[in-house]
Enzyme design. Structure first.
Site, PDB file in Angstrom:
ATOM      1  N   ASN A 171       0.850  -1.199   0.000  1.00 46.01           N
ATOM      2  CA  ASN A 171       0.000   0.000   0.000  1.00 46.01           C
ATOM      3  C   ASN A 171       0.883   1.246   0.000  1.00 46.01           C
ATOM      4  O   ASN A 171       2.106   1.149   0.068  1.00 46.01           O
ATOM      5  CB  ASN A 171      -0.978  -0.019   1.177  1.00 46.01           C
ATOM      6  CG  ASN A 171      -0.269  -0.033   2.508  1.00 46.01           C
ATOM      7  OD1 ASN A 171       0.396   0.925   2.872  1.00 46.01           O
ATOM      8  ND2 ASN A 171      -0.377  -1.146   3.236  1.00 46.01           N
TER       9      ASN A 171
ATOM     10  N   ALA B 276       1.182   1.628  11.746  1.00 46.53           N
ATOM     11  CA  ALA B 276       1.470   0.935  10.484  1.00 46.53           C
ATOM     12  C   ALA B 276       0.184   0.646   9.718  1.00 46.53           C
ATOM     13  O   ALA B 276      -0.864   0.398  10.312  1.00 46.53           O
ATOM     14  CB  ALA B 276       2.210  -0.372  10.764  1.00 46.53           C
TER      15      ALA B 276
ATOM     16  N   LYS C 154       9.248 -16.749 -10.125  1.00 53.56           N
ATOM     17  CA  LYS C 154       8.353 -15.763 -10.727  1.00 53.56           C
ATOM     18  C   LYS C 154       7.215 -16.492 -11.458  1.00 53.56           C
ATOM     19  O   LYS C 154       7.473 -17.330 -12.324  1.00 53.56           O
ATOM     20  CB  LYS C 154       9.151 -14.903 -11.714  1.00 53.56           C
ATOM     21  CG  LYS C 154       8.347 -13.776 -12.300  1.00 53.56           C
ATOM     22  CD  LYS C 154       9.161 -12.961 -13.278  1.00 53.56           C
ATOM     23  CE  LYS C 154       8.237 -12.020 -14.022  1.00 53.56           C
ATOM     24  NZ  LYS C 154       8.729 -11.680 -15.330  1.00 53.56           N
TER      25      LYS C 154
ATOM     26  N   PRO D  60      -2.847 -11.801  10.966  1.00 49.48           N
ATOM     27  CA  PRO D  60      -3.190 -11.562  12.373  1.00 49.48           C
ATOM     28  C   PRO D  60      -3.363 -10.066  12.607  1.00 49.48           C
ATOM     29  O   PRO D  60      -2.699  -9.244  11.953  1.00 49.48           O
ATOM     30  CB  PRO D  60      -1.964 -12.083  13.137  1.00 49.48           C
ATOM     31  CG  PRO D  60      -0.853 -12.099  12.140  1.00 49.48           C
ATOM     32  CD  PRO D  60      -1.484 -12.311  10.799  1.00 49.48           C
TER      33      PRO D  60
ATOM     34  N   PHE E 247      -4.584   3.517  15.201  1.00 52.91           N
ATOM     35  CA  PHE E 247      -4.989   4.489  14.190  1.00 52.91           C
ATOM     36  C   PHE E 247      -6.220   3.948  13.456  1.00 52.91           C
ATOM     37  O   PHE E 247      -6.414   2.730  13.403  1.00 52.91           O
ATOM     38  CB  PHE E 247      -3.862   4.716  13.184  1.00 52.91           C
ATOM     39  CG  PHE E 247      -2.914   5.822  13.583  1.00 52.91           C
ATOM     40  CD1 PHE E 247      -2.095   5.668  14.691  1.00 52.91           C
ATOM     41  CD2 PHE E 247      -2.859   7.014  12.872  1.00 52.91           C
ATOM     42  CE1 PHE E 247      -1.221   6.677  15.079  1.00 52.91           C
ATOM     43  CE2 PHE E 247      -1.994   8.028  13.250  1.00 52.91           C
ATOM     44  CZ  PHE E 247      -1.176   7.865  14.347  1.00 52.91           C
TER      45      PHE E 247
ATOM     46  N   LYS F 284     -14.024   0.505  17.216  1.00 53.83           N
ATOM     47  CA  LYS F 284     -12.725  -0.175  17.120  1.00 53.83           C
ATOM     48  C   LYS F 284     -11.948  -0.033  18.431  1.00 53.83           C
ATOM     49  O   LYS F 284     -11.301  -0.963  18.895  1.00 53.83           O
ATOM     50  CB  LYS F 284     -11.943   0.463  15.973  1.00 53.83           C
ATOM     51  CG  LYS F 284     -10.848  -0.393  15.440  1.00 53.83           C
ATOM     52  CD  LYS F 284     -10.270   0.183  14.158  1.00 53.83           C
ATOM     53  CE  LYS F 284     -11.216   0.019  12.979  1.00 53.83           C
ATOM     54  NZ  LYS F 284     -10.653   0.600  11.765  1.00 53.83           N
TER      55      LYS F 284
END
Ligand code: C5P
Length: 396
Positions: free
Chosen positions: A208, A274, A288, A305, A324, A338
Site C-alpha cells: 500500500n 502501520a 516468478k 493476524p 490508528f 474499534k
C-alpha cells in the site's frame, strides 16, 4: 516560565533585546546565551540589562557545566536570529561553543528557531536539508520572511519581527503541541510504522502507499521526550538518527506481528500507526509466476493476524495502547467501536476528507478519541506537530 534566548552572529541580532523585553513583559524569566560572533552585533551589557541575568557565552568561564545548569533551568530555548551556521551545527551534532553545546543538551523540551540569512544561503540545499532535519526533530521554525536584507537585496531570509517570534513562543508555551514538561525518561514505547508487503511470488507483492512518515515522526517525538523507542517498520526509505530509537525493519504483517508481540510486554505503551495488510496470498511461489496464456489469474487471500487486537488482549492496566483508524463513513462511530473492540486507550482518526491529510504527504489532520470519551481535533499540521499532539495527549 523560564525561557533561554540564544543569539547568533547575524545583523538581526540587534533585534534580540527587543524579543527579550517582550518575553519579560509577558511575565517570563529570561536568560540569554550568545555566540562569540553575536557579540559583534549586540553587546553583553545590553543583553544582561534587558534580561536582568548574566549572559552565557563562554564555554570555559564560570565552571564547565554552565550549559547543563542552563539546560536544567530553561523550559524553552528560542534562537533568534539563527544563522545558517548554528542550524548546520545542530543538524550535524556539533557542539563547539556555548550556544551549540546548550542546544545539544536541551533535549526533551521545546526549541524554536528564527532563521535569518542572505536569500542565496537560505536557498542552498544544505541549509534546506538541515532545516528539514531540525523540523523532523520537533524544532519549530518561525520565518524567515521575504523582504529587504542587510546585503541590500530583496528576498527570503529576513528574520521575523520580535513580536512575531514572541507570539510563536507564547503560543507554543500554551499549546498542547509543546513537548511534555514531564519527559518520558525511563519509559519504553513501541511504535509500528509504514506499509507491509505480502509476497505473491519471488518478485511481486501486495502493498500500500503508506510512507511511514507518521510513525517515524511519532518515534522521533517520543525519543525527543526522553523515551526509549522500539520502532518496528515495514518497507520504507526513511531513516532514524535518534540514538534512543531502536529500529527493526520487517516486510510482512506476520513479521511485524512477531516483532511487536515480542517487545510489547517490556513497554509502557505502544502506538500502532502501520498500515498493515489485512490479507496475504495463501501461498507464495518461490519463483516468478508465469503468464498462463490469456487466462485470468486468481489469488487466494487469507487473513493476517491483527497486531493491534492482539496487543489489546495482552495489555496490562499499566500499559497504554494507541491505534490508528482510517475510515470512509461513520468515521467517529466506527473509530469508537474499534477502540472498544480492540481494548485501546486512544484511537487516532485520520481524516480522509481533507486535502493534505493521510498517506504519503507531509501533513495530517486527526481526531484523537480517548476511552473516556474525550475528543481532540487538530487542524492541518505537519506530521511532526501531529506526533507531538498525539504524544502529549496519550502520555498526560
Ligand atoms: O481495523 P483496522 O485495520 O482499521 O485498524 C487500524 C489499526 O490497527 C492501525 O492502528 C493499524 O496499525 C492496526 N492494525 C494492526 N494489525 C492489522 C491491521 C491493523 O495492528 N493486521
Amino acid at each position: 516560565m523560564h525561557i533561554v534566548v540564544g543569539i547568533t552572529g547575524g545583523i538581526a541580532a540587534y533585534k534580540a533585546p527587543e524579543l527579550v523585553r517582550l518575553l519579560k513583559k509577558a511575565g517570563h524569566e529570561v536568560r540569554c546565551a550568545a555566540t562569540e560572533h553575536a557579540l559583534e552585533f549586540v553587546t553583553r551589557v545590553t543583553l544582561e540589562t534587558v534580561s536582568g541575568a548574566p549572559l552565557y557565552s563562554d564555554l570555559f568561564a564560570s565552571g564547565r557545566t554552565e550549559h547543563i545548569s542552563l539546560k536544567d533551568w530553561g523550559e524553552m530555548l528560542v534562537v533568534a536570529p539563527a544563522t545558517a551556521n548554528i542550524i548546520g551545527k545542530v543538524a550535524s551534532g556539533i557542539a563547539d561553543d556555548a550556544l551549540s553545546t546548550l542546544l545539544l543538551a536541551f533535549s526533551g523540551k521545546p526549541v524554536i528557531m528564527a532563521p535569518a540569512m542572505n536569500c542565496e544561503m537560505w536557498a542552498h540545499p544544505a541549509v534546506q536539508r538541515n532545516i528539514e532535519t531540525l523540523k523532523g526533530w520537533g524544532i519549530r521554525m518561525v520565518g524567515p520572511e521575504s523582504g529587504e536584507l542587510a546585503c541590500g537585496v530583496n528576498g527570503m531570509g529576513r528574520m521575523s519581527e520580535p513580536e512575531t517570534i514572541a507570539a510563536a513562543v507564547l503560543s507554543t508555551l500554551h499549546s498542547p503541541l509543546s513537548t511534555p514538561h514531564s519527559p518520558l525518561s525511563a519509559q519504553k514505547w513501541l511504535v509500528t510504522a509504514g506499509p507491509t508487503y505480502e509476497r505473491i511470488d519471488s518478485v511481486r507483492f501486495i502493498g500500500n502507499y503508506s510512507s511511514g512518515k507518521m510513525g517515524f515522526a511519532l518515534a522521533e517525538a517520543l525519543a525527543n521526550a526522553g523515551a526509549e523507542v522500539e520502532l518496528v517498520t515495514g518497507p520504507t526509505h526513511l531513516n532514524v538518527t535518534h540514538q534512543r530509537i531502536n529500529i527493526r525493519r520487517v516486510e510482512s504483517a506476520r513479521e511485524m506481528y512477531a516483532a511487536a508481540t515480542e517487545v510489547f510486554p517490556k513497554c509502557n505503551g505502544a502506538i500502532l500507526s502501520a498500515a498493515v495488510a489485512d490479507y496475504r496470498p495463501s501461498e507464495c511461489a518461490d519463483h516468478k509466476l508465469k503468464k498462463n496464456g490469456s487466462e485470468g489469474m486468481h489469488l487466494n487471500l487469507v487473513q493476517n493476524p491483527d497486531i493491534l487486537a492482539t496487543l489489546g488482549d495482552m495489555k496490562t492496566p499499566a500499559q497504554t495502547l494507541v491505534g490508528f483508524a482510517l475510515e470512509t463513513d461513520n468515521e467517529e462511530a466506527n473509530a469508537q467501536r474499534k477502540l472498544e473492540k480492540k481494548n485501546l486507550d486512544y484511537i487516532v482518526l485520520n481524516s480522509l476528507r481533507d486535502k493534505g491529510a493521510g498517506f504519503g504527504v507531509d501533513t495530517n489532520k486527526v481526531t484523537i478519541i480517548g476511552r473516556d470519551g474525550s475528543h481532540k481535533e487538530s487542524p492541518l499540521l505537519s506530521k511532526q506537530e501531529v506526533a507531538h499532539l498525539i504524544i502529549n495527549t496519550v502520555t498526560s
